[in-house]
Design a protein around this motif. Structure first.
Motif, PDB file in Angstrom:
ATOM      1  N   MET A   1       0.846  -1.173   0.000  1.00  0.00           N
ATOM      2  CA  MET A   1       0.000   0.000   0.000  1.00  0.00           C
ATOM      3  C   MET A   1       0.891   1.235   0.000  1.00  0.00           C
ATOM      4  O   MET A   1       1.649   1.464   0.925  1.00  0.00           O
ATOM      5  N   GLU A   2       0.793   2.030  -1.032  1.00  0.00           N
ATOM      6  CA  GLU A   2       1.584   3.251  -1.131  1.00  0.00           C
ATOM      7  C   GLU A   2       0.859   4.378  -0.416  1.00  0.00           C
ATOM      8  O   GLU A   2      -0.331   4.605  -0.605  1.00  0.00           O
ATOM      9  N   GLU A   3       1.598   5.094   0.448  1.00  0.00           N
ATOM     10  CA  GLU A   3       1.011   6.152   1.249  1.00  0.00           C
ATOM     11  C   GLU A   3       1.929   7.364   1.221  1.00  0.00           C
ATOM     12  O   GLU A   3       3.140   7.234   1.339  1.00  0.00           O
ATOM     13  N   ASN A   4       1.343   8.545   1.072  1.00  0.00           N
ATOM     14  CA  ASN A   4       2.133   9.759   0.986  1.00  0.00           C
ATOM     15  C   ASN A   4       1.360  10.907   1.629  1.00  0.00           C
ATOM     16  O   ASN A   4       0.214  11.157   1.285  1.00  0.00           O
ATOM     17  N   ARG A   5       1.979  11.592   2.567  1.00  0.00           N
ATOM     18  CA  ARG A   5       1.378  12.794   3.162  1.00  0.00           C
ATOM     19  C   ARG A   5       1.871  13.989   2.349  1.00  0.00           C
ATOM     20  O   ARG A   5       3.018  14.050   1.965  1.00  0.00           O
ATOM     21  N   ASP A   6       0.957  14.927   2.121  1.00  0.00           N
ATOM     22  CA  ASP A   6       1.315  16.050   1.278  1.00  0.00           C
ATOM     23  C   ASP A   6       0.505  17.270   1.680  1.00  0.00           C
ATOM     24  O   ASP A   6      -0.501  17.169   2.370  1.00  0.00           O
ATOM     25  N   LEU A   7       0.953  18.419   1.240  1.00  0.00           N
ATOM     26  CA  LEU A   7       0.203  19.663   1.369  1.00  0.00           C
ATOM     27  C   LEU A   7      -0.287  20.059  -0.005  1.00  0.00           C
ATOM     28  O   LEU A   7       0.463  19.998  -0.979  1.00  0.00           O
ATOM     29  N   ILE A   8      -1.547  20.423  -0.081  1.00  0.00           N
ATOM     30  CA  ILE A   8      -2.073  20.955  -1.337  1.00  0.00           C
ATOM     31  C   ILE A   8      -2.632  22.346  -1.041  1.00  0.00           C
ATOM     32  O   ILE A   8      -2.885  22.686   0.107  1.00  0.00           O
ATOM     33  N   GLU A   9      -2.793  23.126  -2.077  1.00  0.00           N
ATOM     34  CA  GLU A   9      -3.387  24.443  -1.904  1.00  0.00           C
ATOM     35  C   GLU A   9      -4.782  24.432  -2.501  1.00  0.00           C
ATOM     36  O   GLU A   9      -4.996  23.987  -3.626  1.00  0.00           O
ATOM     37  N   PHE A  10      -5.745  24.891  -1.706  1.00  0.00           N
ATOM     38  CA  PHE A  10      -7.134  24.970  -2.144  1.00  0.00           C
ATOM     39  C   PHE A  10      -7.671  26.322  -1.723  1.00  0.00           C
ATOM     40  O   PHE A  10      -7.631  26.673  -0.542  1.00  0.00           O
ATOM     41  N   ASN A  11      -8.136  27.111  -2.666  1.00  0.00           N
ATOM     42  CA  ASN A  11      -8.647  28.461  -2.382  1.00  0.00           C
ATOM     43  C   ASN A  11      -7.649  29.288  -1.582  1.00  0.00           C
ATOM     44  O   ASN A  11      -8.006  30.020  -0.673  1.00  0.00           O
ATOM     45  N   THR A  13      -5.473  28.234   0.564  1.00  0.00           N
ATOM     46  CA  THR A  13      -5.218  27.677   1.887  1.00  0.00           C
ATOM     47  C   THR A  13      -4.427  26.392   1.757  1.00  0.00           C
ATOM     48  O   THR A  13      -4.762  25.532   0.948  1.00  0.00           O
ATOM     49  N   GLN A  14      -3.375  26.250   2.557  1.00  0.00           N
ATOM     50  CA  GLN A  14      -2.604  25.016   2.589  1.00  0.00           C
ATOM     51  C   GLN A  14      -3.390  23.967   3.368  1.00  0.00           C
ATOM     52  O   GLN A  14      -3.813  24.216   4.501  1.00  0.00           O
ATOM     53  N   VAL A  15      -3.597  22.802   2.760  1.00  0.00           N
ATOM     54  CA  VAL A  15      -4.400  21.737   3.354  1.00  0.00           C
ATOM     55  C   VAL A  15      -3.575  20.454   3.383  1.00  0.00           C
ATOM     56  O   VAL A  15      -2.979  20.075   2.376  1.00  0.00           O
ATOM     57  N   LYS A  16      -3.540  19.791   4.545  1.00  0.00           N
ATOM     58  CA  LYS A  16      -2.825  18.521   4.680  1.00  0.00           C
ATOM     59  C   LYS A  16      -3.713  17.392   4.176  1.00  0.00           C
ATOM     60  O   LYS A  16      -4.887  17.307   4.548  1.00  0.00           O
ATOM     61  N   VAL A  17      -3.160  16.535   3.326  1.00  0.00           N
ATOM     62  CA  VAL A  17      -3.891  15.391   2.807  1.00  0.00           C
ATOM     63  C   VAL A  17      -3.022  14.144   2.919  1.00  0.00           C
ATOM     64  O   VAL A  17      -1.807  14.227   3.067  1.00  0.00           O
ATOM     65  N   LEU A  18      -3.668  13.003   2.843  1.00  0.00           N
ATOM     66  CA  LEU A  18      -2.989  11.726   2.785  1.00  0.00           C
ATOM     67  C   LEU A  18      -3.400  11.075   1.470  1.00  0.00           C
ATOM     68  O   LEU A  18      -4.592  10.986   1.168  1.00  0.00           O
ATOM     69  N   ILE A  19      -2.418  10.685   0.679  1.00  0.00           N
ATOM     70  CA  ILE A  19      -2.708  10.039  -0.601  1.00  0.00           C
ATOM     71  C   ILE A  19      -2.351   8.567  -0.461  1.00  0.00           C
ATOM     72  O   ILE A  19      -1.203   8.224  -0.172  1.00  0.00           O
ATOM     73  N   LYS A  20      -3.360   7.700  -0.603  1.00  0.00           N
ATOM     74  CA  LYS A  20      -3.170   6.254  -0.496  1.00  0.00           C
ATOM     75  C   LYS A  20      -3.778   5.590  -1.716  1.00  0.00           C
ATOM     76  O   LYS A  20      -4.972   5.766  -1.987  1.00  0.00           O
ATOM     77  N   ASN A  21      -2.943   4.868  -2.460  1.00  0.00           N
ATOM     78  CA  ASN A  21      -3.427   4.122  -3.630  1.00  0.00           C
ATOM     79  C   ASN A  21      -4.317   4.969  -4.535  1.00  0.00           C
ATOM     80  O   ASN A  21      -5.444   4.598  -4.855  1.00  0.00           O
ATOM     81  N   ASN A  22      -3.833   6.143  -4.898  1.00  0.00           N
ATOM     82  CA  ASN A  22      -4.538   7.064  -5.794  1.00  0.00           C
ATOM     83  C   ASN A  22      -5.845   7.602  -5.224  1.00  0.00           C
ATOM     84  O   ASN A  22      -6.713   8.045  -5.963  1.00  0.00           O
ATOM     85  N   THR A  23      -5.992   7.547  -3.903  1.00  0.00           N
ATOM     86  CA  THR A  23      -7.163   8.106  -3.229  1.00  0.00           C
ATOM     87  C   THR A  23      -6.686   9.179  -2.268  1.00  0.00           C
ATOM     88  O   THR A  23      -5.727   8.975  -1.532  1.00  0.00           O
TER      89      THR A  23
END
Length: 79
Positions: A1-11, A13-23
């Motif tokens: 299972m591939e897992e990656n924590r990342d920051l994305i920008e939305f409107n 605002t920096q938002v923390k997300v977790l990307i797992k298996n293209n989800t």
């Protein structure tokens, strides 16, 4: 299972997300911040008014959150 924590920008605002298996997974507090709510109550209200958002297609409770909510409900019932 591939897992990656990342920051994305939305409107802007920096938002923390977790990307797992293209989800992409996002905590409710991060979602609330991204759409401009002060806290998660606004997100809870949206979900409560649109019960289809509770379907597995859109959301789920992580085990640790479910246990936390159960503990909080118990503590509230003891007051």
């Amino acid at each position: 299972m591939e897992e990656n924590r990342d920051l994305i920008e939305f409107n802007g605002t920096q938002v923390k997300v977790l990307i797992k298996n293209n989800t992409i997974e996002i905590e409710m507090s991060e979602l609330a911040k991204a759409i401009g709510f002060e806290d998660v109550r606004g997100v809870h209200n949206i979900v409560d008014r649109n019960p289809e958002l509770k379907n597995k297609e859109f959301s789920y409770l992580k085990k640790e959150k479910k246990e936390f909510l159960q503990k909080m409900a118990y503590m509230k019932s003891q007051c």
